[in-house]
Write a protein that holds these residues in place. Structure first.
Motif, PDB file in Angstrom:
ATOM      1  N   TYR A  19      15.418  67.524 -42.788  1.00 40.75           N
ATOM      2  CA  TYR A  19      16.821  67.883 -42.567  1.00 40.75           C
ATOM      3  C   TYR A  19      16.972  69.326 -43.029  1.00 40.75           C
ATOM      4  O   TYR A  19      16.715  69.635 -44.186  1.00 40.75           O
ATOM      5  CB  TYR A  19      17.741  66.969 -43.379  1.00 40.75           C
ATOM      6  CG  TYR A  19      17.708  65.526 -42.931  1.00 40.75           C
ATOM      7  CD1 TYR A  19      16.697  64.667 -43.374  1.00 40.75           C
ATOM      8  CD2 TYR A  19      18.692  65.034 -42.086  1.00 40.75           C
ATOM      9  CE1 TYR A  19      16.658  63.344 -42.957  1.00 40.75           C
ATOM     10  CE2 TYR A  19      18.668  63.706 -41.667  1.00 40.75           C
ATOM     11  CZ  TYR A  19      17.654  62.871 -42.105  1.00 40.75           C
ATOM     12  OH  TYR A  19      17.620  61.560 -41.696  1.00 40.75           O
ATOM     13  N   GLY A  21      19.217  72.781 -43.607  1.00 39.50           N
ATOM     14  CA  GLY A  21      20.575  73.315 -43.764  1.00 39.50           C
ATOM     15  C   GLY A  21      20.526  74.526 -44.658  1.00 39.50           C
ATOM     16  O   GLY A  21      19.454  75.106 -44.876  1.00 39.50           O
ATOM     17  N   GLN A  41      19.188  69.627 -28.997  1.00 37.30           N
ATOM     18  CA  GLN A  41      18.195  68.578 -29.176  1.00 37.30           C
ATOM     19  C   GLN A  41      17.046  68.818 -28.192  1.00 37.30           C
ATOM     20  O   GLN A  41      17.271  69.132 -27.035  1.00 37.30           O
ATOM     21  CB  GLN A  41      18.849  67.229 -28.892  1.00 37.30           C
ATOM     22  CG  GLN A  41      18.003  66.056 -29.273  1.00 37.30           C
ATOM     23  CD  GLN A  41      18.699  64.752 -28.880  1.00 37.30           C
ATOM     24  OE1 GLN A  41      19.906  64.702 -28.772  1.00 37.30           O
ATOM     25  NE2 GLN A  41      17.909  63.709 -28.692  1.00 37.30           N
ATOM     26  N   GLU A  73      17.800  66.234 -33.657  1.00 38.81           N
ATOM     27  CA  GLU A  73      19.259  66.137 -33.632  1.00 38.81           C
ATOM     28  C   GLU A  73      19.854  67.428 -34.178  1.00 38.81           C
ATOM     29  O   GLU A  73      19.334  68.011 -35.123  1.00 38.81           O
ATOM     30  CB  GLU A  73      19.733  64.946 -34.483  1.00 38.81           C
ATOM     31  CG  GLU A  73      21.171  64.561 -34.213  1.00 38.81           C
ATOM     32  CD  GLU A  73      21.638  63.385 -35.095  1.00 38.81           C
ATOM     33  OE1 GLU A  73      20.785  62.618 -35.576  1.00 38.81           O
ATOM     34  OE2 GLU A  73      22.854  63.285 -35.298  1.00 38.81           O
ATOM     35  N   ASN A  75      23.485  68.807 -35.741  1.00 36.02           N
ATOM     36  CA  ASN A  75      24.672  68.197 -36.364  1.00 36.02           C
ATOM     37  C   ASN A  75      25.941  68.675 -35.676  1.00 36.02           C
ATOM     38  O   ASN A  75      26.532  69.689 -36.050  1.00 36.02           O
ATOM     39  CB  ASN A  75      24.696  68.540 -37.854  1.00 36.02           C
ATOM     40  CG  ASN A  75      25.806  67.795 -38.578  1.00 36.02           C
ATOM     41  OD1 ASN A  75      26.613  67.093 -37.959  1.00 36.02           O
ATOM     42  ND2 ASN A  75      25.839  67.940 -39.894  1.00 36.02           N
ATOM     43  N   GLU A  76      26.359  67.918 -34.664  1.00 34.17           N
ATOM     44  CA  GLU A  76      27.465  68.379 -33.826  1.00 34.17           C
ATOM     45  C   GLU A  76      28.816  68.336 -34.522  1.00 34.17           C
ATOM     46  O   GLU A  76      29.784  68.946 -34.071  1.00 34.17           O
ATOM     47  CB  GLU A  76      27.479  67.598 -32.512  1.00 34.17           C
ATOM     48  CG  GLU A  76      26.276  68.021 -31.678  1.00 34.17           C
ATOM     49  CD  GLU A  76      26.234  67.402 -30.295  1.00 34.17           C
ATOM     50  OE1 GLU A  76      27.158  66.636 -29.966  1.00 34.17           O
ATOM     51  OE2 GLU A  76      25.272  67.684 -29.567  1.00 34.17           O
ATOM     52  N   GLU A  77      28.862  67.579 -35.634  1.00 36.02           N
ATOM     53  CA  GLU A  77      30.080  67.571 -36.436  1.00 36.02           C
ATOM     54  C   GLU A  77      30.489  68.990 -36.845  1.00 36.02           C
ATOM     55  O   GLU A  77      31.668  69.292 -37.012  1.00 36.02           O
ATOM     56  CB  GLU A  77      29.789  66.781 -37.727  1.00 36.02           C
ATOM     57  CG  GLU A  77      30.650  65.560 -37.904  1.00 36.02           C
ATOM     58  CD  GLU A  77      30.433  64.986 -39.299  1.00 36.02           C
ATOM     59  OE1 GLU A  77      31.406  64.492 -39.847  1.00 36.02           O
ATOM     60  OE2 GLU A  77      29.298  65.045 -39.822  1.00 36.02           O
ATOM     61  N   HIS A  92      25.679  67.985 -45.357  1.00 34.80           N
ATOM     62  CA  HIS A  92      25.892  68.414 -43.971  1.00 34.80           C
ATOM     63  C   HIS A  92      24.784  69.359 -43.524  1.00 34.80           C
ATOM     64  O   HIS A  92      24.958  70.571 -43.466  1.00 34.80           O
ATOM     65  CB  HIS A  92      27.279  69.039 -43.820  1.00 34.80           C
ATOM     66  CG  HIS A  92      28.379  68.077 -44.139  1.00 34.80           C
ATOM     67  ND1 HIS A  92      28.715  67.042 -43.312  1.00 34.80           N
ATOM     68  CD2 HIS A  92      29.162  67.970 -45.242  1.00 34.80           C
ATOM     69  CE1 HIS A  92      29.685  66.334 -43.868  1.00 34.80           C
ATOM     70  NE2 HIS A  92      29.974  66.873 -45.044  1.00 34.80           N
ATOM     71  N   TRP A  93      23.662  68.763 -43.219  1.00 36.44           N
ATOM     72  CA  TRP A  93      22.536  69.521 -42.672  1.00 36.44           C
ATOM     73  C   TRP A  93      22.897  70.068 -41.295  1.00 36.44           C
ATOM     74  O   TRP A  93      23.877  69.635 -40.693  1.00 36.44           O
ATOM     75  CB  TRP A  93      21.290  68.628 -42.582  1.00 36.44           C
ATOM     76  CG  TRP A  93      21.591  67.266 -41.987  1.00 36.44           C
ATOM     77  CD1 TRP A  93      21.960  66.143 -42.679  1.00 36.44           C
ATOM     78  CD2 TRP A  93      21.591  66.899 -40.603  1.00 36.44           C
ATOM     79  NE1 TRP A  93      22.187  65.101 -41.817  1.00 36.44           N
ATOM     80  CE2 TRP A  93      21.957  65.537 -40.535  1.00 36.44           C
ATOM     81  CE3 TRP A  93      21.301  67.572 -39.422  1.00 36.44           C
ATOM     82  CZ2 TRP A  93      22.053  64.845 -39.334  1.00 36.44           C
ATOM     83  CZ3 TRP A  93      21.397  66.874 -38.211  1.00 36.44           C
ATOM     84  CH2 TRP A  93      21.765  65.536 -38.197  1.00 36.44           C
ATOM     85  N   ILE A  94      22.089  71.014 -40.800  1.00 37.08           N
ATOM     86  CA  ILE A  94      22.399  71.640 -39.512  1.00 37.08           C
ATOM     87  C   ILE A  94      21.524  71.076 -38.385  1.00 37.08           C
ATOM     88  O   ILE A  94      22.021  70.720 -37.325  1.00 37.08           O
ATOM     89  CB  ILE A  94      22.260  73.181 -39.612  1.00 37.08           C
ATOM     90  CG1 ILE A  94      23.299  73.703 -40.612  1.00 37.08           C
ATOM     91  CG2 ILE A  94      22.459  73.849 -38.252  1.00 37.08           C
ATOM     92  CD1 ILE A  94      23.096  75.131 -41.060  1.00 37.08           C
ATOM     93  N   LYS A  96      17.894  68.435 -37.567  1.00 35.60           N
ATOM     94  CA  LYS A  96      16.918  67.458 -38.017  1.00 35.60           C
ATOM     95  C   LYS A  96      15.636  67.746 -37.221  1.00 35.60           C
ATOM     96  O   LYS A  96      15.676  67.767 -35.989  1.00 35.60           O
ATOM     97  CB  LYS A  96      17.440  66.063 -37.657  1.00 35.60           C
ATOM     98  CG  LYS A  96      17.131  64.979 -38.641  1.00 35.60           C
ATOM     99  CD  LYS A  96      18.185  63.885 -38.461  1.00 35.60           C
ATOM    100  CE  LYS A  96      17.578  62.615 -37.921  1.00 35.60           C
ATOM    101  NZ  LYS A  96      18.595  61.540 -37.761  1.00 35.60           N
TER     102      LYS A  96
END
Lengths: 123, 486, 438
Positions: A19, A21, A41, A73, A75-77, A92-94, A96
């Motif tokens: 992960y 970030g 992705q 992945e 992190n679309e959040e 809150h990683w950026i 994966k």
């Protein structure tokens, strides 16, 4: 296990997945994050090369990959709510990453070495 | 300047069917529909403001009253040389004949226009100590890029393709590394010494056959003259690289020393700084580029030259670096600069630089007991404070800058250069009277006093401007950049 | 300069210096000029006026039938009055929003107007000219694509624009390849083939093109997007009021010159380059951007925003080095479009199209010229083939004597002619008569 690049990106490792970030220190230095530019992705990232960028009101930094591999992945959040990075950068990683060469981790800083680096930057 | 916010947008004044134009009646047959097939015509109705002329004029007049210009008051914006823009410049530039000259018109019909361009080229050569100039670049940054392209083309012409790096001082304006990056170069930073000048040993250690150019300003961004420049030029040239002069800080050197004589090979000049053309809220400016003898052939197309018979022509050459503009740059800006040079003449130009330096030193000396002067003078046209000496008040450089607005002054440049945490960069220029400087000094001293006695007043500033504390974070987080997104 | 001798004395004393030269003690002697500039003595305002009047006597403005990227359109009188306001004219970049709402507001209006004209979502605060704006669009496609650096540009893009793109490409490390033209328009087959070959970051086409032809780009955006390439359209601004917009064509970037929006020819400048894009690409767009926000009192106010993308912050990571805009010309654009409104812009294009078609028809009637691409639609400009026995240069020279600029010479036998609302029917007839007489 968590390891760092001197440019303040972390790789938190679970099995073969990292992960990635930015560190709490880096998040604090940047101030309010307003935008995170990240790969899609399936894109490949290479250790030491930039994979995106992070922007606050006053600064923009490129993001460097601590490890190589495929992005499984993003992190679309963070697209709608980039400030999550300020709230808890470790949670809150950026991206994966499925690591292709876990031995790259050996070249990264461990927590102690990274803390020393941050302390030095603060003078 | 009005203290009340006007704030209305032109779209909010629009009423269907209202018009503000005056066009002749159509005298020929046909039109868009008969000329262009439907599939190639616009589908969506064009939504533009529908307003009458008085409404338009009042709208922009009211809006202008929320703006601060050099004509409004003192503008000590470091590194920007906000000198007064003489009105004769405007009269000269508003030329109804020039307004009608098309770039494709035969040379014989535009001799006067080419001569104006050529005369300014020659004047800038004399002032810069250079062999030739192009006036085509549109701005300082555009000049930098053009100058670096000249350097690139020069190395290319020698088959010297291994030069991939450009060296810039760590105090350099961000534009220098950005221009070098756009020109395809990798950037290497060279350290500054505690006195703000370039560390020549560090520079030497970085010079080799991979370096294309070294970019410098002189005086540099902290207002210090780089006294090692002859030594630097020698080292740069010995390494086969060229020395680039960023003319952002040329003003104090007027009449004193010329970049060409300092050993610089390529330079640009910001006409909107040193030569008093108005900034226009961000442009149009002009960033002419000068080169020493031997580099003329690389200047961009088109070039204005005088022919053997004394007439002028604009033409392309094969050896040029290429083309960097549609035509000859922001032409009427060039007319303004030439008017300025003519009004000042040789002697006046020589005096302008010295008085700019005097004004800067005067402010520096009268404030350095309250504001931290990290690099003692004498400075040139500008200097940098590292915030207030008393750091216990919680008042930052940003607060001081905003508080100045309450007193009818524009803010200095802040948080640049990056060498200091609380940079406050002041450049008064030569056109400010001693009384204006004294009033500014009094206000700066009052702000320092407020910081000690009632810091919140400074921290909460500004108090009297039409707008107070806009939310920058929200603007960047959710960008709303058109009326349709409001 | 306001300083009297006694001012200078008093100020030097405050600085602990005894002469102005003392302040330059750090400048090595061998670098000093130690002589006055070899320039004329100071002039009075009257003498400056005389000098420029003498220059003006060596200029001969012609009735303009030339375009080629520069168009002679009407400039409403109110524009100069507003642009002359020193609050706008003598302001710097609006870094202090508290005292710059005038500038910020007109840039916001400008951004809205350009977005609507181009049919795109967003616009920046403007670029230098149409050529540099297009070169910036080219670099933007490369920056957005990250690892691809091949860009295709149509052969029908204005020559000066294409040359500027080629120059930027050469130094920026962009591989710029030309899509050939076929019958005056970009070859569809070549375009498809070159895009499908892969690795293309962007494609640049123009509208109307360098021959004045309005090209059909149906399906082009889809082809680009299928190859993950961005489509950039270089468009003259005024015709966008009536032509299908870059947004409607599905383009990702619209760029070009806004000179046609009533900016005086002024021998090449100042004009304004514009660049507009989609919301998705806003952070890849170069240059300044003004955004709306609220201030502490809750007022709607404007600020420079997304500054972190800009060169002065990104330094060596920058993908553009622009750090200004054509401020005052953005104000020109906003005022022009407000005065003209949709109806005024429609009429300008109506009259221009009608005049151009009348001109072309009448020139053909002379028997001295024919249309180079008679089957292609055009708006206000067309390429004429000069028949044997006569050359484009000969026409230009003869017309000049009659006070007419006959067009832009493209080749010995090719003349690009243009008409706008600035010519009367009599002007056109006079031009046609002249050609007939040759």
């Amino acid at each position: 296990m968590i390891k760092y690049l001197p440019s303040h990106e972390y790789a938190r490792v679970e099995g073969n997945v990292a992960y990635v970030g930015i560190s709490p220190y880096a998040a604090a230095q940047l101030g309010n994050v307003v935008y995170v530019d990240m790969p899609e992705q399936g894109d490949d990232v290479t250790a030491g090369e930039d994979f995106g960028a992070i922007e606050s009101v006053k600064a923009a930094s490129d993001l460097f990959a601590p490890v190589s591999g495929a992005v499984i992945e993003a992190n679309e959040e963070l697209i709608d709510n980039p400030r999550l990075v300020n709230e808890d950068p470790l949670k809150h990683w950026i991206i994966k990453v499925e690591m292709t060469d876990p031995s790259e981790l050996d070249a990264l800083l461990d927590q102690e070495a990274y803390d020393a680096l941050c302390a030095a930057e603060k003078h | 300047m009005n203290k009340e916010l006007y704030g209305t947008l032109i779209f909010e004044l629009s009423r269907p069917g209202r018009t503000g134009f005056s066009l002749p009646k159509k005298q020929t047959e046909g039109g868009v529909e008969s000329s262009i097939p439907a599939a190639l015509r616009r589908e969506k109705t064009l939504d533009l403001p529908e307003v009458d002329e008085p409404t338009v004029v009042r709208h922009y007049t009211n809006s202008s009253n929320n703006n601060f210009g050099v004509d409004t008051g003192f503008y000590p914006l470091g590194s920007c040389t906000m000198k007064y823009n003489p009105k004769i410049n405007e009269e000269i530039a508003a030329d109804a004949t020039v307004a009608r000259l098309h770039p494709a018109a035969p040379d014989s019909t535009v001799q006067g226009a080419l001569e104006i361009y050529w005369t300014l080229q020659r004047a800038l050569c004399e002032i810069g100590g250079m062999a030739e100039f192009t006036l085509n670049p549109f701005a300082g940054a555009h000049g930098e890029l053009t100058g670096l392209m000249v350097i690139h083309a020069y190395h290319d012409s020698r088959g010297d393709s291994a030069r991939t790096k450009v060296i810039v001082p760590d105090s350099a304006h961000g534009t220098n590394p950005a221009s070098a990056a756009v020109c395809g170069y990798k950037i290497v930073e060279v350290k500054s010494l505690p006195d703000g000048t370039v560390d020549v040993d560090d520079l030497r250690s970085k010079l080799d056959e991979s370096v294309a150019a070294v970019m410098m300003t002189n005086p540099n961004t902290v207002g210090m003259f780089e006294r090692s420049i002859p030594e630097i030029a020698e080292a740069v040239h010995a390494a086969g690289a060229l020395l680039y002069y960023d003319g952002a800080n040329l003003n104090p050197m007027l009449g004193v020393a010329r970049p060409g004589d300092m050993g610089f090979d390529v330079m640009h000049i910001n006409l909107h700084k040193t030569f008093s053309t108005p900034h226009g809220g961000g442009g149009p400016g002009a960033g002419p580029v000068g080169v020493r003898a031997g580099l003329e052939e690389f200047l961009p197309n088109p070039r204005v030259m005088r022919k053997a018979d004394g007439s002028f022509e604009a033409r392309d050459t094969d050896t040029a670096l290429g083309r960097i503009s549609m035509w000859l740059g922001n032409y009427t800006v060039l007319m303004r600069a030439l008017a300025y040079i003519k009004i000042l003449g040789a002697e006046g130009l020589g005096m302008a630089g010295k008085l700019a330096t005097l004004n800067a030193n005067y402010i520096m000396h009268r404030l350095k007991d309250l504001y931290l002067l990290p690099i003692p003078g004498p400075c040139k046209h500008e200097f940098v404070f590292d915030g207030l000496i008393d750091k216990s008040t919680g008042v930052t450089t940003l607060n001081v800058a905003k508080r100045l607005l309450d007193f009818g002054f524009h803010a200095p440049t802040i948080y640049f250069p990056l060498l200091f945490h609380e940079s406050l960069m002041i450049e008064p220029t030569e056109t400010e009277s001693p009384e204006t400087l004294d009033r500014f000094i009094d206000v700066m001293r009052q702000i320092a006093r407020e910081a000690a006695e009632e810091p919140q007043t400074v921290i909460d500033a500004p108090h009297t401007t039409p707008v107070s504390h806009p939310d920058d974070t929200e603007a960047a987080l959710h960008p709303v950049v058109t009326f349709d997104e409001l | 300069m306001p300083h009297t001798a006694s001012d200078i004395e008093r100020m030097l004393a405050a600085c602990g210096a005894s002469s102005l030269d003392d302040l330059y003690s750090d400048v090595p002697e061998e670098l000093r000029l130690n002589r006055p500039y070899n320039l004329p003595e100071a002039c009075s305002e009257m003498e400056v006026r005389d000098f420029f009047a003498a220059m003006r006597a060596k200029m001969k403005p012609l009735k303009c039938f030339a375009g080629g990227g520069f168009y002679d359109h009407y400039t409403p009188a109110a524009i100069n009055s507003i642009l002359s306001r020193s609050e706008f004219l003598t302001a710097y970049t609006p870094y202090q929003p508290e005292i710059s709402q005038g500038t910020l507001q007109y840039i916001f209006e400008y951004q809205t107007i350009m977005s609507r004209l181009t049919g795109m979502d967003v616009s920046n605060a403007s670029m230098y000219d149409g050529a540099t704006a297009t070169a910036e669009a080219m670099m933007m496609t490369v920056a957005a694509a990250r690892k691809r650096n091949r860009v295709l540009i149509s052969e029908t893009v204005n020559t000066a624009v294409a040359q500027v793109c080629a120059t930027y490409a050469r130094y920026h490390g962009v591989t710029l390849e030309v899509i050939p033209q076929d019958g005056g328009v970009t070859s569809r087959a070549e375009f498809e083939m070159m895009v499908k070959a892969g690795d293309v970051a962007g494609v640049i086409v123009s509208q109307p093109n360098m021959f004045g032809i309005v090209e059909d780009y149906t399906g082009w955006a889809d082809t680009c997007h299928a190859a993950k390439a961005l489509m950039a359209m270089n468009c003259q601004a005024s015709p966008l009021a009536v032509l299908r917009t870059p947004g409607e064509w599905g383009a990702d970037i619209a760029c070009g010159d806004a000179q046609s929006l009533g900016m005086p020819l002024n021998f090449g400048g100042p004009y304004l380059g514009y660049i507009c894009t989609t919301k998705a690409l806003i952070r890849k767009m170069p240059g300044r951007i003004v955004g709306a926000t609220k201030d502490a009192k809750g007022n709607r106010v404007f600020v420079l925003t997304l500054q972190a993308r800009e060169q002065h912050i990104r330094r060596e990571k920058a993908t553009s080095n622009i750090c200004s805009n054509q401020g005052l010309m953005a104000l020109h654009t906003a005022v022009y479009c407000s005065l003209m409104g949709p109806e005024g812009l429609r009429q300008v294009n109506e009259i221009s199209a009608a005049n151009a078609h009348y001109l072309v028809e009448q020139l053909c009637v002379t028997g001295k010229m024919e249309q180079a691409y008679p089957d292609k639609p055009y708006l206000n400009e067309a390429l004429m083939r000069v028949k044997p026995g006569l050359t484009a240069t000969a026409i230009i020279e003869a017309a000049e004597k009659a006070g007419i600029l006959a067009g832009v010479t493209v080749a010995d036998d090719l003349l690009l002619v243009c008409a706008t609302e600035m010519q009367t029917r009599d002007d056109i007839d006079r031009y046609v008569q002249l050609v007939k007489s040759l």
